[in-house]
Design a protein around this motif. Structure first.
Motif, PDB file in Angstrom:
ATOM      1  N   LEU A 154       7.553  82.080  19.000  1.00  0.00           N
ATOM      2  CA  LEU A 154       6.730  82.691  20.039  1.00  0.00           C
ATOM      3  C   LEU A 154       7.569  83.139  21.241  1.00  0.00           C
ATOM      4  O   LEU A 154       7.297  84.179  21.840  1.00  0.00           O
ATOM      5  N   ILE A 155       8.596  82.348  21.573  1.00  0.00           N
ATOM      6  CA  ILE A 155       9.485  82.741  22.669  1.00  0.00           C
ATOM      7  C   ILE A 155      10.192  84.043  22.327  1.00  0.00           C
ATOM      8  O   ILE A 155      10.285  84.956  23.160  1.00  0.00           O
ATOM      9  N   ALA A 156      10.673  84.127  21.086  1.00  0.00           N
ATOM     10  CA  ALA A 156      11.374  85.341  20.640  1.00  0.00           C
ATOM     11  C   ALA A 156      10.439  86.548  20.678  1.00  0.00           C
ATOM     12  O   ALA A 156      10.844  87.653  21.055  1.00  0.00           O
ATOM     13  N   GLU A 157       9.163  86.342  20.290  1.00  0.00           N
ATOM     14  CA  GLU A 157       8.190  87.439  20.290  1.00  0.00           C
ATOM     15  C   GLU A 157       7.856  87.902  21.706  1.00  0.00           C
ATOM     16  O   GLU A 157       7.627  89.087  21.941  1.00  0.00           O
ATOM     17  N   ASN A 158       7.828  86.958  22.656  1.00  0.00           N
ATOM     18  CA  ASN A 158       7.409  87.288  24.018  1.00  0.00           C
ATOM     19  C   ASN A 158       8.561  87.615  24.971  1.00  0.00           C
ATOM     20  O   ASN A 158       8.325  88.031  26.106  1.00  0.00           O
ATOM     21  N   SER A 159       9.808  87.386  24.529  1.00  0.00           N
ATOM     22  CA  SER A 159      10.938  87.660  25.420  1.00  0.00           C
ATOM     23  C   SER A 159      11.229  89.165  25.465  1.00  0.00           C
ATOM     24  O   SER A 159      10.852  89.920  24.564  1.00  0.00           O
ATOM     25  N   ARG A 160      11.904  89.599  26.518  1.00  0.00           N
ATOM     26  CA  ARG A 160      12.268  91.003  26.690  1.00  0.00           C
ATOM     27  C   ARG A 160      13.782  91.152  26.512  1.00  0.00           C
ATOM     28  O   ARG A 160      14.548  90.226  26.774  1.00  0.00           O
ATOM     29  N   SER A 161      14.177  92.307  26.043  1.00  0.00           N
ATOM     30  CA  SER A 161      15.611  92.560  25.823  1.00  0.00           C
ATOM     31  C   SER A 161      16.148  93.492  26.918  1.00  0.00           C
ATOM     32  O   SER A 161      16.829  94.486  26.622  1.00  0.00           O
ATOM     33  N   ASP A 162      15.811  93.176  28.163  1.00  0.00           N
ATOM     34  CA  ASP A 162      16.249  94.030  29.272  1.00  0.00           C
ATOM     35  C   ASP A 162      17.763  93.910  29.475  1.00  0.00           C
ATOM     36  O   ASP A 162      18.310  92.799  29.508  1.00  0.00           O
ATOM     37  N   ASP A 163      18.408  95.065  29.614  1.00  0.00           N
ATOM     38  CA  ASP A 163      19.864  95.107  29.813  1.00  0.00           C
ATOM     39  C   ASP A 163      20.139  95.517  31.260  1.00  0.00           C
ATOM     40  O   ASP A 163      19.738  96.594  31.695  1.00  0.00           O
ATOM     41  N   PHE A 164      20.798  94.642  32.002  1.00  0.00           N
ATOM     42  CA  PHE A 164      21.060  94.941  33.414  1.00  0.00           C
ATOM     43  C   PHE A 164      22.363  94.273  33.826  1.00  0.00           C
ATOM     44  O   PHE A 164      22.585  93.091  33.569  1.00  0.00           O
ATOM     45  N   LYS A 165      23.235  95.056  34.486  1.00  0.00           N
ATOM     46  CA  LYS A 165      24.540  94.544  34.901  1.00  0.00           C
ATOM     47  C   LYS A 165      24.935  95.121  36.253  1.00  0.00           C
ATOM     48  O   LYS A 165      24.455  96.164  36.673  1.00  0.00           O
ATOM     49  N   SER A 166      25.820  94.376  36.911  1.00  0.00           N
ATOM     50  CA  SER A 166      26.511  94.889  38.094  1.00  0.00           C
ATOM     51  C   SER A 166      28.002  94.758  37.792  1.00  0.00           C
ATOM     52  O   SER A 166      28.378  94.493  36.642  1.00  0.00           O
ATOM     53  N   GLU A 167      28.833  94.940  38.771  1.00  0.00           N
ATOM     54  CA  GLU A 167      30.269  94.818  38.519  1.00  0.00           C
ATOM     55  C   GLU A 167      30.641  93.389  38.097  1.00  0.00           C
ATOM     56  O   GLU A 167      31.542  93.202  37.280  1.00  0.00           O
ATOM     57  N   ARG A 168      29.949  92.393  38.653  1.00  0.00           N
ATOM     58  CA  ARG A 168      30.317  91.006  38.380  1.00  0.00           C
ATOM     59  C   ARG A 168      29.259  90.212  37.611  1.00  0.00           C
ATOM     60  O   ARG A 168      29.576  89.204  36.996  1.00  0.00           O
TER      61      ARG A 168
END
Length: 339
Positions: A223-237
């Motif tokens: 259920l965690i895998a189904e409800n999690s998001r695959s958002d990709d976000f980065k800064s320099e560090r």
């Protein structure tokens, strides 16, 4: 008081012999209560004839407890016969007398339904006394009888060496009830002898509990895998890593010494999102933990031992939350249009 109390007892027996209390002279409790306790002893015996009857009938513990000021609703102190005082028929009084029960033990015995006393009286009496710390022994017995007759359960329980018959008796009852409920939840054949009467209840209980935990964790992880998001976000560090299973939460919690490991059920229900803020130079090492609501609203972000965010982490999470809220809003609008 600055003065020490002293009770002169040398002439006590002569005094009692010439008083209305002469019938108390032969009571064994009189010897125990000579000295400081003689006054409450005499006062209690004169007020409640039942105390004398109980002591002379072998129920000295109950009588002594009353002398020391204890009360019990299971006893009719104003009654004039043992049956009425103890609220039991004479046949059970004869069986109970050798055990000299306390007030709590008497009350536990009274609560046992008659059918249990009739099946195995001596064993059940011992059991009532052993289980006297349980508030509602009859409820536990009903729970046991869902699976087997109580007298058979008593004989089986005697083989459980890991439970002391006096100290741990209540735990044996509650552990058995718990074990059988787990066994049913796991789909085990509860009519099978090895399941119904395990050789070692403590071991069987722990094994069943671990098996149930594994099964529940597997469901939670899915259920965690189904409800999690695959958002990709980065800064320099810094970078964002979404939590995808209970083990992720456990590791994060153990390393940062906070309580995110308890968020598995919420994450599985989709009532929050959990993200790990990591340093790009060491992406496997926990750094900060971010929680948001399902609409992307910021809830909290905590580091080691629940410390607050550094300025760098705050700027980073603010930017990520802003992007996340915008993405979620677009996704919901798209869903509404297609609907």
């Amino acid at each position: 008081s600055k003065y020490e109390d002293f009770v002169y007892t040398d002439g006590l027996m002569d005094m009692l012999a010439r008083s209305d209390c002469k019938h108390l002279i032969n009571m064994p409790l009189l010897v125990k209560n000579r000295g400081h306790d003689i006054i409450p002893f005499l006062a209690t015996c004169m007020k409640y004839h039942s105390v004398e009857l109980l002591a002379k009938a072998g129920f000295e513990t109950i009588a002594q407890m009353k002398i020391h000021g204890f009360g019990c609703r299971a006893i009719n102190w104003r009654a004039d016969s043992l049956e009425k005082i103890l609220k039991l028929p004479r046949r059970w009084i004869r069986k109970l007398r050798p055990y000299d029960p306390s007030m709590a033990q008497l009350e536990a015995f009274q609560k046992l339904p008659e059918k249990y006393k009739d099946r195995a009286p001596m064993v059940v009496i011992q059991d009532a006394i052993s289980y006297s710390s349980i508030r509602c022994p009859e409820k536990y017995i009903e729970d046991v009888e869902k699976y087997m007759p109580f007298d058979k359960w008593l004989r089986w329980s005697a083989s459980q060496e890991s439970y002391d018959s006096n100290t741990y008796a209540p735990y044996l009852l509650s552990d058995y009830k718990d074990y059988m409920e787990i066994a049913e939840a796991l789909g085990m054949d509860i009519h099978k002898k090895s399941v119904l009467r395990p050789a070692d209840l403590k071991q069987a209980h722990n094994e069943a509990m671990n098996k149930l935990k594994i099964e529940r964790n597997a469901i939670t992880d899915r259920l965690i895998a189904e409800n999690s998001r695959s958002d990709d976000f980065k800064s320099e560090r810094l970078m964002i890593v979404p939590a995808t299973c209970q083990e992720d939460l456990n590791k994060e919690s153990a390393k940062l010494h906070h309580c995110v490991k308890t968020y598995g059920e919420r994450l599985a229900r989709g009532s929050c999102y959990i993200y790990f803020v990591r340093e790009i130079s060491d992406p496997q090492e926990p750094y900060y933990t971010l929680e948001t609501r399902p609409d992307g609203t910021f809830v909290q972000c905590r580091g080691l031992k629940n410390c607050n965010m550094t300025e760098e982490v705050k700027i980073f999470t603010d930017a990520f939350v802003k992007m996340l809220k915008a993405d979620i809003k677009k996704e919901r609008e798209a869903t509404c249009q297609t609907a």
